[in-house]
Scaffold this active site. Structure first.
Site, PDB file in Angstrom:
ATOM      1  CE  LYS A 246     -10.686 -55.872  68.097  1.00  0.00           C
ATOM      2  NZ  LYS A 246     -11.859 -54.989  68.010  1.00  0.00           N
TER       3      LYS A 246
ATOM      4  NE  ARG B  79     -21.778 -57.845  71.034  1.00  0.00           N
ATOM      5  CZ  ARG B  79     -22.045 -56.781  70.249  1.00  0.00           C
ATOM      6  NH1 ARG B  79     -23.157 -56.762  69.539  1.00  0.00           N
ATOM      7  NH2 ARG B  79     -21.220 -55.761  70.204  1.00  0.00           N
TER       8      ARG B  79
END
Length: 498
Positions: free
Chosen positions: A276, A350
């Site tokens: 990020k 996920r």
């Protein structure tokens, strides 16, 4: 408020000392009980000067009111009495909490013209006071001191005067259990990642055993044996290990199938090798908001002795970067046996939920599963920070969740699922890939999760915009909101308790 107030209930009377709060509606003004607290008619003179009409959450304060021994007399507007639902009473409690200042002895006179507030209303008001009073300041060694004196550690004493104090006391016992669950979730989200990693989070879940929750902690060895390659792949770049906490509250009939809640618990998310940007990365200590909500929910259900069998499962990892970290292009095998090509290591939540959902479904065969996750920035683009995204394969479950969201004002907006989106995660090299194209990112993530639930009724709540950094409100001034605890408690209470 730095210290949790002491709250008690009493029959309506005229307080003689301390700070007194009275209510005033748009239609009817202050009640006779409120007027009895103001023998000098100071509020009657103050209202026009302050342009106070009783509008909801408006406040008028009088110091040392004339002809009275009170320190302060405060009027709180309630708007139209017909609009006073449970959430409105919570907000009124929050409004009062914001106006307490340094009061040590507080009385709240719960009386209105044209309405008789119930014991349940009084309990909701009290819950609002506690929710608004929360602050996360445990790491501050220097407190703000207006007068330079040491801060008093004596909590404010609040007495709520109501027509039915015994009912209020009973209702508050349940409300306080839910509040404590919310505050636990807030604490977990607000904790810095250096003090709350997977092992420490698991230990916090283990503390629920004191309330009668059965808690098992799976370590890497157990998860590897179960074949959780999807979850463990996320954790492999961190020296802090991975854990799965399995919490069971058995308050229903022994042979009844449980209902299940599953939470994403990424205690810090660097993005892994798909790192990020530095700006805002500090907020990724809150990427375990789903796990925090599930833990807080289990606390609430156990503390109020919910008559339901409930399972809470949280997958706990840290998505870090070192020489062992997962690489874009790696292929992992999930517990389900399905293989996943990891094209972006920042789409890691996920991967954690895939194994947690499969484990939950395989072991417990629940009536339904609801998972919560701070999963995608895409849901924030779609909905902002006032609604969480709701994805589901079951219309009845989705409708019940939406109704619980409206009742608690932890609101949900249903988003689409469909075969067209499912095709976007098909992979040439594995059974699936963990990202799709540029568009529809929140739905693509939900489609991915749906591959791990079989035919079990299931809902996915994407709480990326609501669990942390959400807009402040009358009942929350904290960065970590505890979103999901009140919502799911209401879902259980209204639909699944015996």
């Amino acid at each position: 408020m730095n210290h949790r107030p002491s709250i008690a209930f009493a029959r309506i009377s005229v307080p003689r000392k301390g700070s007194v709060f009275v209510l005033s509606a748009e239609e009817g003004g202050p009640s006779d009980a409120a007027k009895a607290c103001d023998p000098g008619n100071t509020l009657e003179r103050a209202f026009p000067v302050a342009e106070f009409t009783g509008k909801f959450a408006a406040v008028v304060e009088v110091l040392a009111p004339e002809a009275s021994s009170l320190d302060r007399l405060v009027a709180i507007g309630v708007g139209k009495v017909s609009g006073l639902d449970e959430y409105a009473w919570l907000k009124l409690g929050g409004t009062i909490a914001a106006s307490l200042r340094k009061a040590a002895d507080v009385a709240i006179v719960l009386d209105l013209v044209g309405a008789s507030p119930s014991g349940k209303d009084a309990a909701s008001l009290a819950a609002g006071i506690l929710l608004r009073g929360y602050s996360f300041d445990k790491y501050k060694t220097r407190k703000d001191k207006d007068d330079g004196k040491a801060e008093s550690k004596k909590p404010v004493k609040i007495t709520i005067h109501t027509a039915d104090p015994s009912t209020a006391k009973k209702a508050f016992a349940e409300s306080e259990a839910i509040v404590d669950g919310v505050l636990l979730a807030r604490d977990l989200v607000n904790e810095p990642a250096n003090t709350l990693g997977p092992v420490e989070f698991a230990a916090r879940a283990k503390e629920l055993e004191a309330l009668g929750v059965k808690v098992e902690i799976l370590a890497e060895k157990e998860m590897k044996k179960l074949g959780m390659g999807s979850l463990l792949g996320v954790a492999q770049g961190s020296p802090r290990g991975a854990r799965m906490a399995v919490m069971q509250w058995n308050g229903g009939k022994p042979k009844d199938s449980p209902i299940a809640f599953v939470g994403k618990g990424v205690t810090f998310d660097t993005g892994g090798n798909s790192m990020k940007p530095a700006s805002g990365m500090e907020d990724m200590k809150g990427d375990m908001g789903g796990a925090a909500a599930v833990t807080g929910l289990m606390h609430a259900l156990a503390a109020r002795k919910a008559k339901a069998n409930v399972v809470g499962i949280i997958g706990l990892v840290e998505n870090a970067v070192d020489g062992h970290a997962q690489r874009p292009g790696d292929i992992v095998t999930s517990m389900s046996g399905q293989t996943i090509e990891v094209l972006n290591t920042d789409a890691e939540g996920r991967l954690v939920l895939a194994d947690a959902l499969w484990y939950c479904n395989d072991r417990f065969q629940p009536k339904f599963m609801v998972n919560l996750a701070t999963l995608t920035g895409a849901i924030m683009v779609a909905l902002g920070q006032h609604y969480a995204g709701l994805f589901s394969n079951d219309d009845d479950l989705a409708e019940r969740l939406a109704a619980a969201g409206q009742a608690t004002q932890e609101r949900l907006w249903r988003m689409p699922l469909g075969a067209e989106y499912d095709k976007l995660i098909d992979s040439k090299n594995a059974d699936m890939k963990n990202i799709g194209g540029r568009y529809g990112g929140a739905t693509i993530a939900a489609q991915f999760l749906q591959r791990f639930v079989k035919d079990t009724p299931w809902a996915h709540l994407d709480i990326a915009g609501t669990a942390m950094g959400a807009p402040s409100s009358e009942i929350n001034q904290s960065w970590g909101s505890g979103f999901g605890v009140r919502l799911l408690d209401r879902l259980v209470r209204d639909n699944y308790e015996q």
